[in-house]
Design a protein around this motif. Structure first.
Motif, PDB file in Angstrom:
ATOM      1  N   ARG A  88       0.828  -1.211   0.000  1.00 62.78           N
ATOM      2  CA  ARG A  88       0.000   0.000   0.000  1.00 62.78           C
ATOM      3  C   ARG A  88       0.866   1.267   0.000  1.00 62.78           C
ATOM      4  N   LYS A  89       2.040   1.152   0.635  1.00 63.70           N
ATOM      5  CA  LYS A  89       2.881   2.345   0.760  1.00 63.70           C
ATOM      6  C   LYS A  89       3.876   2.496  -0.384  1.00 63.70           C
ATOM      7  N   GLN A  90       4.247   1.390  -0.991  1.00 65.14           N
ATOM      8  CA  GLN A  90       5.260   1.415  -2.055  1.00 65.14           C
ATOM      9  C   GLN A  90       4.685   0.771  -3.307  1.00 65.14           C
ATOM     10  N   LYS A  91       3.603   1.355  -3.813  1.00 63.14           N
ATOM     11  CA  LYS A  91       2.873   0.725  -4.924  1.00 63.14           C
ATOM     12  C   LYS A  91       3.749   0.533  -6.156  1.00 63.14           C
ATOM     13  N   VAL A  92       4.507   1.577  -6.517  1.00 62.34           N
ATOM     14  CA  VAL A  92       5.267   1.499  -7.765  1.00 62.34           C
ATOM     15  C   VAL A  92       6.331   0.419  -7.665  1.00 62.34           C
ATOM     16  N   TYR A  93       7.054   0.419  -6.548  1.00 62.49           N
ATOM     17  CA  TYR A  93       8.089  -0.603  -6.367  1.00 62.49           C
ATOM     18  C   TYR A  93       7.468  -2.000  -6.415  1.00 62.49           C
ATOM     19  N   CYS A  94       6.376  -2.181  -5.698  1.00 59.64           N
ATOM     20  CA  CYS A  94       5.787  -3.519  -5.612  1.00 59.64           C
ATOM     21  C   CYS A  94       5.211  -3.973  -6.951  1.00 59.64           C
ATOM     22  N   ARG A  95       4.649  -3.026  -7.725  1.00 55.21           N
ATOM     23  CA  ARG A  95       4.181  -3.409  -9.067  1.00 55.21           C
ATOM     24  C   ARG A  95       5.360  -3.794  -9.942  1.00 55.21           C
ATOM     25  N   ASN A  96       6.452  -3.038  -9.846  1.00 55.55           N
ATOM     26  CA  ASN A  96       7.649  -3.381 -10.620  1.00 55.55           C
ATOM     27  C   ASN A  96       8.187  -4.754 -10.216  1.00 55.55           C
ATOM     28  N   LEU A  97       8.121  -5.026  -8.926  1.00 57.63           N
ATOM     29  CA  LEU A  97       8.577  -6.328  -8.425  1.00 57.63           C
ATOM     30  C   LEU A  97       7.702  -7.453  -8.990  1.00 57.63           C
ATOM     31  N   CYS A  98       6.400  -7.237  -9.012  1.00 61.23           N
ATOM     32  CA  CYS A  98       5.488  -8.254  -9.561  1.00 61.23           C
ATOM     33  C   CYS A  98       5.744  -8.467 -11.047  1.00 61.23           C
TER      34      CYS A  98
END
Ligand code: ACO
Ligand code: ZN
Length: 284
Positions: A88-98
C-alpha cells in the motif's frame, strides 16, 4: 467469451539486464506493450524501474539514489538482509517487483492490486549496495493461513541455497506470529521441490535432535516447533516413509538411510536464518 488480452499472452521479452546480470526470461509478463519487443529490457536493480536502453537507465541512476530496496530492513546477518515493503505504501516498487517476478512465475495471477500484500525482499550486500536476490510476498490477512503467496529466487542466484533461506525466513515470521503457515497453492515444480526439500530436512533434523531426549514428538508437536502446517508435516513423513503402524498406533520412525542422508546434508556449509538477527513485529 475470449479475453481480448489473452491473445497477447505469449512470452514477450527475452532478456532483462539487471545489475551486472543479463537474464533470460521464462514466461510472459504484462510489461507495457511498447517494451515487449525490445531485445533487452534494462532494469534498475534497486528500484526495479525499467528502461528501453542503457542510456535511459544511466540517466535514471543519476537521479535514483537507492542502494537497497525501499521499506524497513527487518533482518541483517553477514551480507544478507531482508526488507519488509508494504504494497500500500510502495505501490510502484511492488508493481515493478510483480512484473519482474512474473517473468519467472507461470502459474500465478499477477496482482496489480498490491495493497493487500507485504513483500519480503532478500538482498546480498557488497560495496555497491544491497543487491536483489529474491523475495516472497505474503497476504496481510490470509483466510487460508498462507504464509507465502509468491516466492522467487532470481535465476542467476538459483541453486545456491537462497530459496531455502527465503522459505526458512517465511517460517520464522510465522513463529513470531505464533501461527502455522503454508505456501499458497498451487506450487510450481521448482516450488514443490524446494519446499519438499526444506520440510524434510527440517523435520529430520528436529527428529534426530529429539531422539537424544528420548521423548517422542507427535505431528502436532512438530508443527508447533517448525510453524509448518500439520498436513505438510504428515505428507513429508509419508514421503520419508517414516510413519509406522505399531500395536494400533502410529509412530514416527526414521530409517537409517534417511538419517545418514540427513547427516550428510547437515555437513554442507549453508547459510541459515538466525532468529536473533530478526527485528520484527507483525503489523496486525
Ligand atoms: N532441480 C532439482 N531440485 C531443486 C531445483 C532444481 N532445479 N531447484 C531447487 N531444488 C531443490 C533442491 O533440493 C535444493 O537443494 P540442493 O541445491 O541442496 O539440492 C532445494 O530445492 C533448495 O534449493 P535452493 O538453491 O535453496 O532454491 P533456489 O534459490 O534455487 O530457489 C525457487 C527455489 C524459489 C523455487 C526457484 O527455483 C524459483 O524462483 N523458481 C521460479 C519461481 C517459482 O517457481 N517459484 C515458486 C512458485 S510456488 C509459490 O510461489 C508459492
Ligand atoms: Zn532506480
Amino acid at each position: 467469451t475470449q479475453n481480448p488480452h489473452e491473445v497477447a499472452r505469449v512470452k514477450n521479452l527475452n532478456l532483462v539486464q539487471i545489475g551486472k546480470h543479463e537474464v533470460e526470461t521464462w514466461y510472459f509478463s504484462p510489461y507495457p506493450i511498447e517494451y515487449a519487443y525490445l531485445p533487452v529490457l534494462h532494469i534498475c536493480e534497486f528500484c526495479l524501474s525499467y528502461f528501453p536502453a542503457v542510456k535511459q537507465l544511466s540517466r535514471h541512476r543519476t537521479k535514483c539514489t537507492l542502494q537497497h530496496p525501499p521499506g524497513n530492513e527487518i533482518y541483517r546477518k553477514d551480507d544478507i538482509s531482508f526488507f519488509e515493503i508494504d504494497g500500500r505504501k510502495q505501490k510502484v516498487y511492488c508493481r515493478n517487483l510483480c512484473l519482474l517476478s512474473k517473468l519467472f512465475l507461470d502459474h500465478k495471477t499477477l496482482y496489480y492490486d498490491v495493497d493487500p500484500f507485504l513483500f519480503y525482499v532478500m538482498t546480498l550486500r557488497d560495496e555497491d549496495g544491497a543487491h536483489f536476490i529474491g523475495y516472497f510476498s505474503k497476504e496481510k490477512e490470509s483466510s487460508e493461513q498462507y504464509n507465502v503467496a509468491c516466492i522467487l529466487t532470481m535465476p542467476q542466484y538459483q541453486r545456491m541455497g537462497f530459496g531455502r533461506l527465503l522459505i526458512a525466513f517465511s517460517y520464522e515470521l510465522s513463529k513470531v506470529e505464533k501461527r502455522l503457515g503454508s505456501p499458497e497453492k498451487p506450487l510450481s515444480d521448482l516450488g514443490l521441490l524446494s519446499y519438499r526439500a526444506f520440510w524434510s530436512e527440517t523435520i529430520v533434523a528436529l527428529l534426530i535432535e529429539q531422539q537424544k531426549t528420548g521423548i517422542e514428538l507427535s505431528i502436532d508437536d512438530i508443527a508447533n516447533r517448525t510453524a509448518f502446517q500439520p498436513t505438510d508435516v504428515l505428507h513429508t513423513l509419508q514421503t520419508l516413509n517414516a510413519l509406522k503402524y505399531y500395536h494400533g498406533q502410529y509412530a514416527i520412525v526414521l530409517s537409517d538411510t534417511v538419517i545418514k542422508n540427513a547427516e550428510r546434508a547437515m555437513k554442507k556449509k549453508r547459510r541459515e536464518v538466525d532468529p536473533k538477527a530478526l527485528n520484527w513485529k507483525p503489523i496486525h
